[in-house]
Design a protein around this motif. Sequence first.
Motif, short mmCIF file in Angstrom:
data_model
loop_
_atom_site.label_atom_id
_atom_site.label_comp_id
_atom_site.label_asym_id
_atom_site.label_seq_id
_atom_site.Cartn_x
_atom_site.Cartn_y
_atom_site.Cartn_z
N VAL A 25 9.18 8.97 3.86
CA VAL A 25 9.99 9.45 3.12
C VAL A 25 9.62 11.00 2.47
CG1 VAL A 25 11.69 9.92 1.07
CG2 VAL A 25 11.10 7.58 2.38
N GLU A 26 10.43 11.90 2.97
CA GLU A 26 9.93 13.57 2.75
C GLU A 26 10.38 13.95 1.57
OE1 GLU A 26 10.94 18.03 5.45
OE2 GLU A 26 12.46 15.70 5.48
N ASP A 51 -1.21 24.79 18.21
CA ASP A 51 -2.12 23.53 17.37
C ASP A 51 -1.04 24.11 16.23
OD1 ASP A 51 -4.60 23.68 15.13
OD2 ASP A 51 -4.77 23.11 17.03
N ASP A 52 -0.92 23.05 15.30
CA ASP A 52 -0.32 22.68 14.28
C ASP A 52 -1.35 21.89 13.14
OD1 ASP A 52 1.44 22.62 12.23
OD2 ASP A 52 2.58 21.07 12.58
N GLN A 53 -1.62 22.46 12.40
CA GLN A 53 -2.72 21.66 11.67
C GLN A 53 -1.52 21.10 10.34
OE1 GLN A 53 -6.03 20.59 12.07
NE2 GLN A 53 -6.05 20.99 14.11
N TYR A 54 -1.17 20.08 10.44
CA TYR A 54 -0.36 20.56 9.10
C TYR A 54 -1.04 18.77 8.45
CZ TYR A 54 4.15 18.24 7.45
OH TYR A 54 5.50 18.01 6.31
N ILE A 55 -1.50 19.33 6.64
CA ILE A 55 -2.25 19.07 6.71
C ILE A 55 -1.81 17.40 5.80
CG2 ILE A 55 -3.90 19.06 4.60
CD1 ILE A 55 -4.06 21.73 5.02
N THR A 56 -1.29 16.21 6.21
CA THR A 56 -0.54 14.99 5.72
C THR A 56 -0.57 13.72 7.57
OG1 THR A 56 1.22 13.85 5.33
CG2 THR A 56 1.31 16.13 6.15
N THR A 57 -1.09 12.96 7.12
CA THR A 57 -1.15 11.79 7.97
C THR A 57 0.01 11.78 8.38
OG1 THR A 57 -3.50 11.45 7.49
CG2 THR A 57 -1.99 9.66 9.00
N ALA A 58 1.15 11.18 7.21
CA ALA A 58 2.53 11.12 7.58
C ALA A 58 2.80 12.05 8.55
CB ALA A 58 3.45 10.89 6.34
N GLY A 59 3.22 13.14 7.98
CA GLY A 59 3.52 14.67 7.87
C GLY A 59 3.60 14.91 10.26
N GLN A 60 2.10 14.20 10.67
CA GLN A 60 1.77 14.41 11.95
C GLN A 60 2.26 13.55 11.94
OE1 GLN A 60 -3.02 13.57 10.83
NE2 GLN A 60 -3.45 15.91 11.30
N MET A 61 2.91 12.23 11.78
CA MET A 61 2.89 10.98 12.68
C MET A 61 4.50 12.08 13.15
SD MET A 61 1.17 7.62 10.95
CE MET A 61 -0.65 7.30 11.33
N VAL A 62 5.22 11.84 12.08
CA VAL A 62 7.13 12.24 11.80
C VAL A 62 6.75 13.05 13.10
CG1 VAL A 62 8.37 13.67 10.66
CG2 VAL A 62 7.15 11.76 9.74
N GLU A 63 5.75 14.13 13.52
CA GLU A 63 5.98 15.56 14.41
C GLU A 63 5.46 14.17 15.74
OE1 GLU A 63 6.57 18.34 13.73
OE2 GLU A 63 7.69 17.77 12.35
N ILE A 77 0.81 -1.00 0.21
CA ILE A 77 -0.16 -0.52 -0.22
C ILE A 77 0.94 1.35 0.68
CG2 ILE A 77 -0.45 -0.11 2.40
CD1 ILE A 77 -2.69 0.64 1.76
N VAL A 78 0.99 2.03 -0.75
CA VAL A 78 1.13 3.54 -0.86
C VAL A 78 0.68 5.06 -1.22
CG1 VAL A 78 3.06 4.42 -3.14
CG2 VAL A 78 3.03 2.32 -2.23
N TRP A 86 4.46 13.76 2.00
CA TRP A 86 5.76 12.70 2.36
C TRP A 86 4.89 11.51 1.62
CZ3 TRP A 86 9.19 13.02 6.53
CH2 TRP A 86 8.90 14.39 6.81
N PHE A 87 6.13 10.93 0.89
CA PHE A 87 5.57 9.16 0.25
C PHE A 87 5.73 7.98 1.41
CE2 PHE A 87 7.75 5.16 -0.48
CZ PHE A 87 7.20 4.67 -1.82
N ILE A 88 5.05 7.35 1.78
CA ILE A 88 4.75 6.54 2.39
C ILE A 88 4.30 4.99 1.77
CG2 ILE A 88 3.95 8.24 4.90
CD1 ILE A 88 0.85 7.68 3.82
N ALA A 89 4.71 4.20 2.28
CA ALA A 89 4.98 2.89 2.16
C ALA A 89 4.30 1.56 3.39
CB ALA A 89 5.58 2.36 0.87
N ALA A 90 4.07 0.98 2.91
CA ALA A 90 3.78 -0.65 3.66
C ALA A 90 3.50 -1.84 2.87
CB ALA A 90 3.20 -0.90 4.93
N VAL A 91 3.96 -2.47 3.35
CA VAL A 91 3.90 -3.99 2.14
C VAL A 91 3.91 -4.97 3.35
CG1 VAL A 91 6.98 -5.05 2.50
CG2 VAL A 91 4.86 -5.78 0.82
N ALA A 92 2.81 -6.17 3.43
CA ALA A 92 2.46 -7.73 4.28
C ALA A 92 2.48 -8.66 3.35
CB ALA A 92 1.09 -6.89 4.54
N GLU A 93 2.55 -9.68 4.05
CA GLU A 93 1.90 -11.43 3.44
C GLU A 93 0.79 -10.91 2.98
OE1 GLU A 93 3.60 -13.87 6.01
OE2 GLU A 93 6.13 -14.06 4.97
N ASP A 94 0.59 -10.97 2.03
CA ASP A 94 -0.79 -10.92 1.11
C ASP A 94 -1.64 -11.92 2.09
OD1 ASP A 94 -3.04 -10.57 -0.12
OD2 ASP A 94 -2.43 -10.99 -1.82
#
Length: 359
Positions: free
Chosen positions: A144-145, A250-262, A102-103, A120-128
Motif C-alpha cells: 500500500v502506497e 539506474d534508479d536507486q529507489y530506497i525501498t524493497t516494496a518500491g523496487q518490486m512495484v517498479e 509480518i509487517v 510503502w506499507f507491506i504485510a503478509a500473513v501465513a498459517e503459523d
Amino acid sequence: MNDVNEPSAWMHRLEELGVAVRHRLIAARDGGEDMATAVAQEGGDTIFAIDRHVEPVIEEHIAAWPAACRPLVLVAEGMGESGRREFDAKPQANQGAGYRLIVDPIDGTRNIMYDKRSAWFIAAVAEDRGEATSVADALASVIVELPTSKAGWADAFVAVRGQQARGYREETRGGAKPLPRLDPPILKSEIRNPKSEIPIGPSTAATLLNGFAQVSNFFPGTKVLASELMERIVHATLGDVAPGSAAVFDDQYITTAGQMVELMIGHDRFCCDLRPLFYRILEKQTGKAIRGLECHPYDLAGMLVAQRAGVILTDGLGGDLRPPMDVHTGVHWCGYANAALRHAIEPVIRQFFAERGIH
C-alpha cells in the motif's frame, strides 16, 4: 475454515490496515509532527520519529480483528528488539495453530520522512508453522502506497495465493480525511474514496537495452562491489557501451516494496539487493565481521504480490527465496521481469560471486 479467515478476507483486512497507516501518516505530517529524528535502533534498522507515529495503528487494528484471527504472532519492525508481539498466543481447544503476520509499516522511511518519494506499507500473513514459517508461505499479502504531500493519488497492490495480483488507485484528497484515531479502531467504508483498478504486468523486453535495471547500491560500504557487478552485467549482456550512449538506466529507489512495484508495473526490468553476499566478500577480504544495513524479511513482506503479478523472484544466487519471519536475518534477492532476462543475467551474478568464493 470460516469466511473470516479465507485468504481474500485476510487480503482485504491487510489492505485496510495499510490505508489506516496511510491516514495516520498524513495526519502526522499535516500536523507538523517531527519525522526525521532517529529515536531507536530496533529490529535490525534505525527507528525514526515517523515510525512512532504509525506503529500504534498496527496493534489497534489487530486488537479489533475477529477472534478467529487469533492466536496471532505479529512480526514487525518497531516491536522492540525481538520484533515480535503475540495476540492470544496460546491456542484454545477449539482453535488451530493460528497465524503469523509480518509487517513493515513504512518501507522506504528515508524517502517519505523527507517528503522526497513514496514509501510503502507491506504485510503478509501465513498459517503459523512456528519458527519454520517463511514469508514464502503467505496466503495473502498487500503493498500500500504512502504518498508524498504533493500527491493526489495513491496505489495499492493486493494478492492471495494462487490468484492474479490486482492494483488499485485511490484519491488521497477530498473525501478521505486523515484520521489519527478511530473508535472502534477499524476503517469504515465511508472514509474511503472510490478506487479504480489499474493494470499491472512486468516488462516483456528480452534485454536491458534502453531500460531501467539496478544492483541496489544505497549506502556506503558495498558501493564498489555493487557497481562492479552492475558493470559486468551490462557488459556481459549488451557488450561495450557505444560512445555517447546510455544503454541502461539506474534508479536507486530506497525501498524493497518500491523496487518490486517498479518491476510489477513494467517500469524496471531487473533489480537485485545482494548486500548480505557483498558483506561476505568484504569479510573474506578483510578478516573482519562487516555487517551494515541490509534487506530483512519484513522488507519482503510484499513478495507474494510481486510473484502473483508475474515478477520472477529468487535469492541472490538463483535459489528459492524463502525468508524466515523474523526481523534480523539478512536477505539477498533478485527480481526479473521475465524468464529471458533471468536467463541472461543470473549466470553473470553466479559467476561474479563464485570468483570470490561465494556459492
